[in-house]
Design a protein around this motif. Structure first.
Motif, mmCIF file in Angstrom:
data_model
loop_
_atom_site.group_PDB
_atom_site.id
_atom_site.type_symbol
_atom_site.label_atom_id
_atom_site.label_comp_id
_atom_site.label_asym_id
_atom_site.label_seq_id
_atom_site.Cartn_x
_atom_site.Cartn_y
_atom_site.Cartn_z
ATOM 1 N N SER A 3 -12.416 4.564 -0.617
ATOM 2 C CA SER A 3 -11.103 4.523 0.025
ATOM 3 C C SER A 3 -9.993 4.200 -0.972
ATOM 4 N N PRO A 7 -7.992 8.665 -1.579
ATOM 5 C CA PRO A 7 -6.613 8.766 -1.089
ATOM 6 C C PRO A 7 -5.569 8.714 -2.205
ATOM 7 N N LYS A 128 2.685 8.037 -0.065
ATOM 8 C CA LYS A 128 1.337 7.673 0.378
ATOM 9 C C LYS A 128 1.394 6.791 1.622
#
Length: 137
Positions: A3, A7, A128
């Motif tokens: 994670s 991303p 983001k």
């Protein structure tokens, strides 16, 4: 770990443990950092982890658990060769918080670390975060 890498599209990331000389308790379960005596912990950190950090030269170190974060703070005192960002340990007590809270906490702390370490720009961090909020809506 995934994670963090996926991303944020990191190309140079490294995962390791604070205690390199893993020990098990009498039930053959992994021992937590509190179960180690100070001498064992110090020997493992000094002989393996510090050498890894010297070779890798990370810009930021994400610590899972306050014990690890505090250990690194104590180890380097004032002369940090990298930024230290603490994250809750995934196996830690939830204290009544839901998984959603931890997803948000992890994501924002990781963004903070990547931004403060000059790995991503403020614009990239904002983009983001907007993407994250849209996906969690």
């Amino acid at each position: 770990f995934n994670s963090i890498i996926f991303p944020f599209q990191l190309k140079n990331a490294y995962l390791t443990n604070l205690v390199k000389c893993g020990l098990n308790n009498d039930n053959n379960n992994y021992k937590g950092i509190r179960d180690y005596n100070y001498e064992s912990l110090t020997t493992c950190v000094e002989n393996i982890l510090l050498k890894e950090l010297e070779i890798i030269k990370p810009k930021v170190v994400f610590c899972f658990g306050s014990n690890v974060e505090n250990y690194l703070w104590d180890l380097y005192v004032d002369d940090y060769p990298f930024l230290v960002i603490g994250l809750p340990h995934p196996a830690g007590q939830r204290r009544g918080f839901k998984d959603e809270y931890y997803r948000h906490l992890y994501f924002t702390k990781i963004l903070e670390g990547l931004y403060k370490a000059d790995i991503i720009s403020i614009d990239e961090a904002q983009t983001k975060f907007r993407e994250f909020l849209t996906l969690t809506k």
